[in-house]
Design a protein around this motif. Structure first.
Motif, PDB file in Angstrom:
ATOM      1  N   UNK A 211     149.326  31.586   5.531  1.00 21.41           N
ATOM      2  CA  UNK A 211     148.307  32.473   4.958  1.00 21.41           C
ATOM      3  C   UNK A 211     147.176  31.718   4.254  1.00 21.41           C
ATOM      4  N   UNK A 212     147.491  30.564   3.669  1.00 19.53           N
ATOM      5  CA  UNK A 212     146.472  29.803   2.939  1.00 19.53           C
ATOM      6  C   UNK A 212     145.389  29.269   3.868  1.00 19.53           C
ATOM      7  N   UNK A 213     145.669  29.190   5.160  1.00 22.60           N
ATOM      8  CA  UNK A 213     144.693  28.670   6.119  1.00 22.60           C
ATOM      9  C   UNK A 213     143.854  29.781   6.747  1.00 22.60           C
ATOM     10  N   UNK A 214     144.142  31.013   6.406  1.00 21.42           N
ATOM     11  CA  UNK A 214     143.337  32.128   6.892  1.00 21.42           C
ATOM     12  C   UNK A 214     142.109  32.314   5.998  1.00 21.42           C
ATOM     13  N   UNK A 215     141.118  33.098   6.461  1.00 23.93           N
ATOM     14  CA  UNK A 215     139.946  33.356   5.610  1.00 23.93           C
ATOM     15  C   UNK A 215     140.362  33.904   4.248  1.00 23.93           C
TER      16      UNK A 215
END
Length: 389
Positions: A260-264
Motif C-alpha cells: 500500500x505504501x507504494x500506491x498513490x
C-alpha cells in the motif's frame, strides 16, 4: 410493503423491488417534495426466515446502519446522496438519490473494452468521489463495477457504502468485499485504508481498458483469486490493448502495487494524474480532418477531442431517448462518435464502436444495408491503422 401504504408517511412505491441478498431497493415517490428517490430496505425478516444465524443478522443490521452514516457524511456530485433513514413495519430503510442510468458492470459484462475517453473521465470522477469520502473519514471497501453507476449524462455516481468503514468509529473489522477487486492486504484480514480503495480503482480501470479484471474471473475459486492478488503481477493494459498511453499504464501499475505504501498517496493524486492524461486529448486540435462541421454549434466554441466526444455522447443519448436507437440521426451521430474516437488516437476504440454500430444496423435494417456495410468498412479501416502503428 403494501402498495397503497406510504412509507414514513411520505414515500409511495413506484417500481421494484430490485432484490439482493440482504436488501431490496424500490423506486418510490417522495410525496412531500414531489421527486423520485430510491428506498433501500434491509431484508432482516427474510434473512431470519431463511435461517440466517443471529450473529449474521445483527452484523448485517450494523452494516446497514453504517451505510446510512457513511453516505450522510459525503456531499459530492459523484457520490449518491442520502436523504432520509427510518423504520417501517420492523424493517430499516435508507432513502437515497435516484440515479437514472446503468451500472458500469452492465456496460462491461460483454467483455468489450471501453473507449479511452470515457474510461479516463470515469476514472477521474471515481477518484474525485472517493476523495470526498476519504476526507469525511469514510472508506468504501467495495469499489467495483456494480457499485459505479453511469448516469444518462455519462457521469459517475458511486453507490452502495454497505461495507463502509468509518475511520473514527470503533467497530468490528471485517474482511468482506468482492474478490476480483479486493486489495492484497485485505485478504489477510486487515480493515484496509484509503489506498485499499485505490487498489480497487486500479482493478476497475484495468477491466475498462482490457475487458477483463487483472486477476482471475468470476468462475475462479475465491482463494485462487486471493493468491493472485497477493503474489502475481498483471501484464500492463497495453499488452492486451495496443494503443493504451504509457501514462495510463503507469497509473494502473501504481494503483495495483502490492505494498500500500507504494500506491498513490490519495484519490486526489490519482484524479490529478488522470486529468493530465485527459488534457492530452483536450489539447489536440480537431482541425478539418475531424469532419465535424457542426462542432462549434455542439460545443459553443473550439474544443479538443475529449470534449467533442463527450458532447457526441450526450447528443446520442438525447436522440436515442427522443427518437429511438434506429433513427437516422442516432446512426449518424454514432458514426461521427466512432470517427472522432479514432482520430483522437484511440484506434482500437474506434474499431470497437464501428463494430457495434455495424451489428446494430444489421439488426435494425438487414444484413446488407449500406449503413451496416459502411460501419464494417470503418472497422477494417481503423484496424488497418492500428496494425500500422
Amino acid at each position: 410493503m403494501h402498495g397503497s401504504q406510504l412509507i414514513g408517511d411520505r414515500y409511495r412505491k413506484m417500481t421494484g423491488p430490485a432484490s439482493g441478498a440482504m436488501a431490496d431497493v424500490w423506486t418510490v415517490e417522495d410525496t412531500k417534495l414531489g421527486r423520485t428517490v430510491a428506498l433501500k430496505f434491509l431484508a432482516r425478516r427474510r434473512l431470519t426466515q431463511q435461517g440466517a444465524l443471529t450473529e449474521f443478522v445483527a452484523s448485517t443490521v450494523r452494516m446497514f446502519e453504517r451505510e446510512g452514516l457513511a453516505m450522510a457524511r459525503i456531499n459530492h456530485p459523484h457520490v449518491a446522496h442520502i436523504y432520509d433513514t427510518g423504520e417501517h413495519e420492523g424493517e430499516l430503510y435508507i432513502v437515497m438519490e435516484y440515479v437514472e442510468g446503468r451500472p458500469l458492470a452492465e456496460l462491461l459484462k460483454t467483455g468489450t473494452i471501453r473507449t479511452l475517453e470515457p474510461t479516463v473521465r470515469w476514472t477521474r470522477q471515481i477518484c474525485e468521489g472517493l476523495e470526498a469520502a476519504h476526507k469525511a473519514k469514510v472508506l468504501h471497501r467495495d469499489i467495483k463495477p456494480d457499485n459505479i453507476m453511469i448516469t444518462q449524462d455519462g457521469d459517475v455516481k458511486i453507490v452502495d457504502f454497505g461495507l463502509a468503514f468509518l475511520a473514527d468509529v470503533t467497530q468490528t473489522h471485517t474482511s468482506a468485499g468482492t474478490p476480483l477487486y479486493k486489495a492484497p492486504e485485505r485478504w489477510n484480514g486487515e480493515p484496509g485504508s484509503q489506498r485499499s480503495d485505490l487498489y480497487s480503482v486500479g482493478c476497475v480501470l484495468y477491466e475498462m481498458l482490457t475487458g477483463r479484471p487483472p486477476f482471475g474471473s468470476p468462475a475462479d475459486d475465491v482463494m485462487t483469486i486471493g493468491r493472485m492478488h497477493q503474489d502475481d503481477r498483471p501484464a500492463p493494459p497495453s499488452a492486451h490493448r495496443p494503443g493504451v498511453p504509457p501514462q495510463l499504464d503507469a497509473v494502473v501499475q501504481a494503483l495495483l502495487a502490492k505494498d500500500p505504501a507504494r500506491r498513490p498517496k490519495s484519490a486526489q493524486a490519482v484524479a490529478d494524474a488522470v486529468r493530465d492524461i485527459q488534457h492530452v486529448l483536450d489539447s489536440m486540435d480537431l482541425g478539418e480532418s475531424a469532419g465535424e462541421e457542426d462542432l462549434p454549434e455542439l460545443l459553443g466554441g473550439s474544443a479538443g477531442f475529449s470534449e467533442a466526444i463527450r458532447a457526441l455522447d450526450r447528443r446520442i443519448s438525447d436522440l436515442d431517448r427522443r427518437f429511438g436507437p434506429s433513427d437516422q440521426a442516432v446512426i449518424d451521430a454514432r458514426d461521427k462518435h466512432a470517427e472522432l474516437t479514432g482520430q483522437s488516437g484511440d484506434v482500437r476504440g474506434a474499431a470497437a464502436l464501428y463494430n457495434r454500430l455495424g451489428l446494430d444496423c444489421q439488426a435494425f435494417f438487414g444484413p446488407y444495408d449500406v449503413r451496416a456495410l459502411n460501419a464494417f468498412e470503418g472497422v477494417a479501416r481503423w484496424i488497418a491503422r492500428a496494425g500500422n502503428r
